[in-house]
Design a protein around this motif. Structure first.
Motif, PDB file in Angstrom:
ATOM      1  N   ILE A   1       2.054  -2.042  -2.171  1.00 38.35           N
ATOM      2  CA  ILE A   1       1.274  -0.840  -1.865  1.00 38.35           C
ATOM      3  C   ILE A   1      -0.014  -1.209  -1.123  1.00 38.35           C
ATOM      4  N   PHE A   2      -0.625  -2.319  -1.512  1.00 42.33           N
ATOM      5  CA  PHE A   2      -1.789  -2.782  -0.749  1.00 42.33           C
ATOM      6  C   PHE A   2      -1.424  -2.983   0.721  1.00 42.33           C
ATOM      7  N   ASN A   3      -0.283  -3.645   0.983  1.00 38.73           N
ATOM      8  CA  ASN A   3       0.165  -3.836   2.369  1.00 38.73           C
ATOM      9  C   ASN A   3       0.406  -2.499   3.055  1.00 38.73           C
ATOM     10  N   ALA A   4       1.044  -1.591   2.330  1.00 43.69           N
ATOM     11  CA  ALA A   4       1.371  -0.286   2.910  1.00 43.69           C
ATOM     12  C   ALA A   4       0.097   0.465   3.308  1.00 43.69           C
TER      13      ALA A   4
ATOM     14  N   GLY B   1      11.995   1.799   2.237  1.00 39.04           N
ATOM     15  CA  GLY B   1      12.193   0.948   1.058  1.00 39.04           C
ATOM     16  C   GLY B   1      11.531   1.541  -0.182  1.00 39.04           C
ATOM     17  N   LEU B   2      10.321   2.052  -0.024  1.00 38.22           N
ATOM     18  CA  LEU B   2       9.632   2.647  -1.182  1.00 38.22           C
ATOM     19  C   LEU B   2      10.318   3.930  -1.639  1.00 38.22           C
TER      20      LEU B   2
ATOM     21  N   ILE C   1       4.110  -5.887 -11.061  1.00 36.44           N
ATOM     22  CA  ILE C   1       3.496  -7.036 -10.388  1.00 36.44           C
ATOM     23  C   ILE C   1       3.976  -7.142  -8.944  1.00 36.44           C
ATOM     24  N   THR C   2       5.226  -6.749  -8.705  1.00 36.72           N
ATOM     25  CA  THR C   2       5.777  -6.811  -7.352  1.00 36.72           C
ATOM     26  C   THR C   2       5.395  -5.568  -6.552  1.00 36.72           C
TER      27      THR C   2
ATOM     28  N   CYS D   1       0.823   3.182   6.150  1.00 37.76           N
ATOM     29  CA  CYS D   1       2.149   3.751   5.926  1.00 37.76           C
ATOM     30  C   CYS D   1       2.014   5.075   5.190  1.00 37.76           C
ATOM     31  N   ARG D   2       3.006   5.916   5.391  1.00 42.15           N
ATOM     32  CA  ARG D   2       3.078   7.178   4.669  1.00 42.15           C
ATOM     33  C   ARG D   2       3.381   6.872   3.205  1.00 42.15           C
ATOM     34  N   LEU D   3       2.693   7.534   2.283  1.00 44.73           N
ATOM     35  CA  LEU D   3       2.931   7.290   0.861  1.00 44.73           C
ATOM     36  C   LEU D   3       3.044   8.587   0.062  1.00 44.73           C
TER      37      LEU D   3
END
Lengths: 214, 214
Positions: free
Chosen positions: B173-176, B139-140, B167-168, B181-183
């Motif tokens: 990103i905090f959850n990721a 999704g990202l 804001i969304t 998660c890979r970023l």
């Protein structure tokens, strides 16, 4: 220049935009993108869509994605009839009802997720259907509670003219019916659905009436 | 009467509203509702919330649900600084980016869905984490493509002031990060995240800074 709607007859997010365009009385070119044939990943489509999702609205040079963003755009650029009528509080209720479907029910059951369940997680057809029905039936129960409890509910979800809430609700009910979900526990939802389907804007844009219907 | 925000420190939809309230400079009473303890199903909460979801904003007698509907309401009732600045097309791009997260990533991974995977479908902890990471990472990637490809991307997702899109994005990103998660495949996303976190409105409302953080 004509509006162009890239969409797929069975995509419920596409159906939302078709309803909005019809309520606004706007003409558009119907550009079919078959999700079943993975045409959203074709290079020709990637050239217009960075997200590779349908629906996508082309208005002149502008490319707009995400069904609810497209509908808000149409409502800002073609204000009559308003799809978010009333004061800030009324508009908040209408948007919240739309998000109760667009953020709480639909995403968990879209084609991408169902494919992942079957292909990657080896869900059986029965397990996939159980998954689908669970989220639709519990999600619509939440919508029912909001509609039944609130005095602003009228002939439609909010008052007596169709709004963004109805535009989001009707395609979800089409999905629910196609997947044999239980619907007898949501009588207010189904009453509103019936009212919507009396209108050409909802009836004549339904999946089976689309040029790419199969 | 004070605004009251019913919310939960770790709920990313709650965090969105906290950021919006902070950007608008609005004071509010923080009303904690622990999703971990299922307090959203308590009778006391059902009395204010027909949807049994957080966040919920109380403004006088008005009760508003769904984070994005709340933020649009705040933007209409307190226009400065605008969270959806620009013309209809700019606003459509901002909303579409927000929906790319709020409708395509977040719903598939919320607590309700994760609980169903574990309790009803007997997913192992590893399988659940794989599910989570799959939807966040793909999704990202979609968000990254949209940000990297568009000339309207600035210091933030759209231009040089924070909008509904940022804001969304930030709570996602905090959850990721919490779920490892890979970023590294989304450099533009992470650059914007870094810019946001320099602002008090994002930093001081983050989960670990909340009164109910544990």
């Amino acid at each position: 220049m004509n509006l162009k709607l890239y969409n797929y007859f069975r995509s419920s997010a596409s159906y939302r935009v078709r309803i909005a365009l019809a309520l606004k009385g706007l003409e558009y070119d119907y550009m079919p993108v078959s999700l079943l044939k993975n045409e959203q990943f074709a290079e020709s489509y990637a050239a217009v869509s960075a997200s590779r999702l349908v629906p996508l609205l082309q208005d002149g040079d502008a490319l707009i994605t995400q069904s609810l963003a497209i509908i808000e755009y149409l409502d800002e650029t073609h204000p009559e009839p308003p799809l978010l009528p009333g004061n800030a509080l009324a508009r908040a209720r209408i948007r919240a009802l739309a998000f109760d479907i667009a953020c709480e029910i639909h995403p968990i059951n879209n084609l991408r997720v169902l494919r992942y369940l079957v292909r990657d997680l080896k869900f059986s057809e029965d397990d996939k259907n159980r998954w689908y029905r669970h989220w639709v039936e519990t999600g619509l129960e939440t919508v029912e509670r909001q509609l039944a409890a609130h005095t602003a509910t009228g002939r439609f979800c909010h008052g007596d003219t169709p709004t963004l809430a109805d535009i989001t609700l009707v395609p979800q009910i089409f999905n629910a019916q196609r997947m044999d979900c239980r619907l007898d526990h949501v009588p207010t939802v189904m009453r509103v659905f019936g009212e919507c389907m009396k209108l050409d804007a909802f009836a004549k844009t339904q999946p089976s009436a689309c040029p790419d219907a199969s």
